[in-house]
Design a protein around this motif. Structure first.
Motif, PDB file in Angstrom:
ATOM      1  N   THR A   1      69.290   5.306  69.726  1.00  0.00           N
ATOM      2  CA  THR A   1      68.769   3.952  69.643  1.00  0.00           C
ATOM      3  C   THR A   1      67.446   3.887  70.396  1.00  0.00           C
ATOM      4  O   THR A   1      67.308   4.483  71.466  1.00  0.00           O
ATOM      5  CB  THR A   1      69.767   2.965  70.291  1.00  0.00           C
ATOM      6  OG1 THR A   1      71.036   3.151  69.679  1.00  0.00           O
ATOM      7  CG2 THR A   1      69.330   1.534  70.107  1.00  0.00           C
ATOM      8  N   VAL A   2      66.497   3.155  69.824  1.00  0.00           N
ATOM      9  CA  VAL A   2      65.215   2.970  70.509  1.00  0.00           C
ATOM     10  C   VAL A   2      65.454   2.147  71.774  1.00  0.00           C
ATOM     11  O   VAL A   2      65.964   1.032  71.723  1.00  0.00           O
ATOM     12  CB  VAL A   2      64.181   2.286  69.597  1.00  0.00           C
ATOM     13  CG1 VAL A   2      62.921   1.920  70.377  1.00  0.00           C
ATOM     14  CG2 VAL A   2      63.836   3.191  68.417  1.00  0.00           C
ATOM     15  N   TYR A   3      65.086   2.727  72.921  1.00  0.00           N
ATOM     16  CA  TYR A   3      65.218   2.072  74.218  1.00  0.00           C
ATOM     17  C   TYR A   3      63.933   1.327  74.585  1.00  0.00           C
ATOM     18  O   TYR A   3      63.969   0.244  75.147  1.00  0.00           O
ATOM     19  CB  TYR A   3      65.550   3.117  75.281  1.00  0.00           C
ATOM     20  CG  TYR A   3      65.502   2.586  76.691  1.00  0.00           C
ATOM     21  CD1 TYR A   3      66.562   1.856  77.209  1.00  0.00           C
ATOM     22  CD2 TYR A   3      64.386   2.788  77.500  1.00  0.00           C
ATOM     23  CE1 TYR A   3      66.519   1.349  78.504  1.00  0.00           C
ATOM     24  CE2 TYR A   3      64.338   2.293  78.790  1.00  0.00           C
ATOM     25  CZ  TYR A   3      65.406   1.570  79.288  1.00  0.00           C
ATOM     26  OH  TYR A   3      65.354   1.067  80.557  1.00  0.00           O
ATOM     27  N   SER A   4      62.803   1.945  74.269  1.00  0.00           N
ATOM     28  CA  SER A   4      61.496   1.379  74.590  1.00  0.00           C
ATOM     29  C   SER A   4      60.502   1.890  73.558  1.00  0.00           C
ATOM     30  O   SER A   4      60.648   3.003  73.063  1.00  0.00           O
ATOM     31  CB  SER A   4      61.083   1.815  75.998  1.00  0.00           C
ATOM     32  OG  SER A   4      59.800   1.325  76.320  1.00  0.00           O
ATOM     33  N   VAL A   5      59.515   1.086  73.243  1.00  0.00           N
ATOM     34  CA  VAL A   5      58.533   1.506  72.241  1.00  0.00           C
ATOM     35  C   VAL A   5      57.178   0.892  72.548  1.00  0.00           C
ATOM     36  O   VAL A   5      57.083  -0.208  73.095  1.00  0.00           O
ATOM     37  CB  VAL A   5      58.986   1.114  70.807  1.00  0.00           C
ATOM     38  CG1 VAL A   5      59.120  -0.395  70.663  1.00  0.00           C
ATOM     39  CG2 VAL A   5      58.069   1.693  69.750  1.00  0.00           C
TER      40      VAL A   5
ATOM     41  N   ALA B   1      58.206   6.171  71.154  1.00  0.00           N
ATOM     42  CA  ALA B   1      59.414   5.539  71.677  1.00  0.00           C
ATOM     43  C   ALA B   1      60.207   6.462  72.584  1.00  0.00           C
ATOM     44  O   ALA B   1      60.152   7.689  72.441  1.00  0.00           O
ATOM     45  CB  ALA B   1      60.307   5.091  70.520  1.00  0.00           C
TER      46      ALA B   1
ATOM     47  N   VAL C   1      63.894   7.298  72.951  1.00  0.00           N
ATOM     48  CA  VAL C   1      65.133   7.171  72.196  1.00  0.00           C
ATOM     49  C   VAL C   1      66.278   7.565  73.109  1.00  0.00           C
ATOM     50  O   VAL C   1      66.268   8.666  73.671  1.00  0.00           O
ATOM     51  CB  VAL C   1      65.106   8.064  70.932  1.00  0.00           C
ATOM     52  CG1 VAL C   1      66.461   8.067  70.237  1.00  0.00           C
ATOM     53  CG2 VAL C   1      63.999   7.607  69.985  1.00  0.00           C
TER      54      VAL C   1
ATOM     55  N   HIS D   1      57.938  10.237  68.425  1.00  0.00           N
ATOM     56  CA  HIS D   1      57.399   9.267  67.480  1.00  0.00           C
ATOM     57  C   HIS D   1      58.540   8.779  66.594  1.00  0.00           C
ATOM     58  O   HIS D   1      59.429   9.554  66.239  1.00  0.00           O
ATOM     59  CB  HIS D   1      56.354   9.913  66.574  1.00  0.00           C
ATOM     60  CG  HIS D   1      55.105  10.315  67.278  1.00  0.00           C
ATOM     61  ND1 HIS D   1      53.881  10.278  66.665  1.00  0.00           N
ATOM     62  CD2 HIS D   1      54.862  10.775  68.517  1.00  0.00           C
ATOM     63  CE1 HIS D   1      52.946  10.687  67.509  1.00  0.00           C
ATOM     64  NE2 HIS D   1      53.528  11.005  68.633  1.00  0.00           N
ATOM     65  N   VAL D   2      58.481   7.497  66.211  1.00  0.00           N
ATOM     66  CA  VAL D   2      59.377   6.962  65.193  1.00  0.00           C
ATOM     67  C   VAL D   2      58.533   6.771  63.947  1.00  0.00           C
ATOM     68  O   VAL D   2      57.486   6.112  63.987  1.00  0.00           O
ATOM     69  CB  VAL D   2      60.037   5.642  65.633  1.00  0.00           C
ATOM     70  CG1 VAL D   2      60.917   5.088  64.508  1.00  0.00           C
ATOM     71  CG2 VAL D   2      60.867   5.857  66.895  1.00  0.00           C
TER      72      VAL D   2
ATOM     73  N   VAL E   1      59.525  -0.947  64.327  1.00  0.00           N
ATOM     74  CA  VAL E   1      60.156  -0.136  65.369  1.00  0.00           C
ATOM     75  C   VAL E   1      60.338  -1.049  66.579  1.00  0.00           C
ATOM     76  O   VAL E   1      59.374  -1.403  67.256  1.00  0.00           O
ATOM     77  CB  VAL E   1      59.317   1.104  65.722  1.00  0.00           C
ATOM     78  CG1 VAL E   1      60.032   1.934  66.779  1.00  0.00           C
ATOM     79  CG2 VAL E   1      59.039   1.935  64.471  1.00  0.00           C
TER      80      VAL E   1
ATOM     81  N   ILE F   1      63.097  -2.367  69.970  1.00  0.00           N
ATOM     82  CA  ILE F   1      64.168  -1.982  70.880  1.00  0.00           C
ATOM     83  C   ILE F   1      65.505  -2.278  70.213  1.00  0.00           C
ATOM     84  O   ILE F   1      65.696  -3.339  69.613  1.00  0.00           O
ATOM     85  CB  ILE F   1      64.026  -2.747  72.218  1.00  0.00           C
ATOM     86  CG1 ILE F   1      62.758  -2.275  72.940  1.00  0.00           C
ATOM     87  CG2 ILE F   1      65.262  -2.564  73.087  1.00  0.00           C
ATOM     88  CD1 ILE F   1      62.388  -3.110  74.138  1.00  0.00           C
TER      89      ILE F   1
ATOM     90  N   VAL G   1      68.314   5.081  65.164  1.00  0.00           N
ATOM     91  CA  VAL G   1      67.475   6.131  64.585  1.00  0.00           C
ATOM     92  C   VAL G   1      68.237   7.450  64.521  1.00  0.00           C
ATOM     93  O   VAL G   1      69.261   7.629  65.167  1.00  0.00           O
ATOM     94  CB  VAL G   1      66.163   6.313  65.391  1.00  0.00           C
ATOM     95  CG1 VAL G   1      65.258   5.105  65.264  1.00  0.00           C
ATOM     96  CG2 VAL G   1      66.460   6.614  66.853  1.00  0.00           C
TER      97      VAL G   1
END
Length: 130
Positions: free
Chosen positions: A61-65, A83, A85, A96-97, A105, A107, A111
């Motif tokens: 999971t995206v934590y920060s982007v 990001a 992840v 990269h996402v 993209v 939080i 992914v």
């Protein structure tokens, strides 16, 4: 001018070999069970040297982007989503996402890893929405 290419080291070579085969692997300490990334000579928790590479599910999971609008150097196409992840394996990984517009993209986005060749010798792990 082309994008900079990571230089595999003795410590990271198994990671890059697995990536070339489409597999994500992580260091795991045999003494305390900690999975971590990036590879270090010793476990960051117990300082043990008894660790090995183990398979990762490659989901998270995206934590920060952040969206990068100014290329950090030659060869980068902007904008791109950079990001942290949180892998389901309990390890954060910076990547990269791709595979969607950068403004999608966010939080909490689920992914999965997606490997893409950078050169004939080196394949990078990216993440795509799942």
């Amino acid at each position: 001018m082309s994008r900079p290419v990571p230089e595999p080291t003795a410590l990271s070579r198994p990671f890059w070999a697995a990536a070339a085969e489409g597999r994500l692997v992580l260091p795991e300490c045999a003494d305390c069970g900690l999975r971590f990334f990036v590879p270090e000579p010793v476990c960051p928790r117990c300082l043990g040297r008894n660790w090995d590479w183990v398979p990762s599910a490659g989901t998270g999971t995206v934590y920060s982007v952040t969206v990068v609008h100014r290329a950090p150097g030659p060869g980068f196409e902007v904008p791109f989503a950079l990001a942290i992840v949180d892998l389901d394996d309990g390890v954060p990984m910076l990547s990269h996402v791709v595979g969607c517009p950068v403004d999608e993209v966010v939080i909490g986005l689920p992914v999965r890893v997606d490997f893409r060749p950078l050169t004939e010798e080196l394949t990078l792990p990216y993440f795509v929405p799942r």
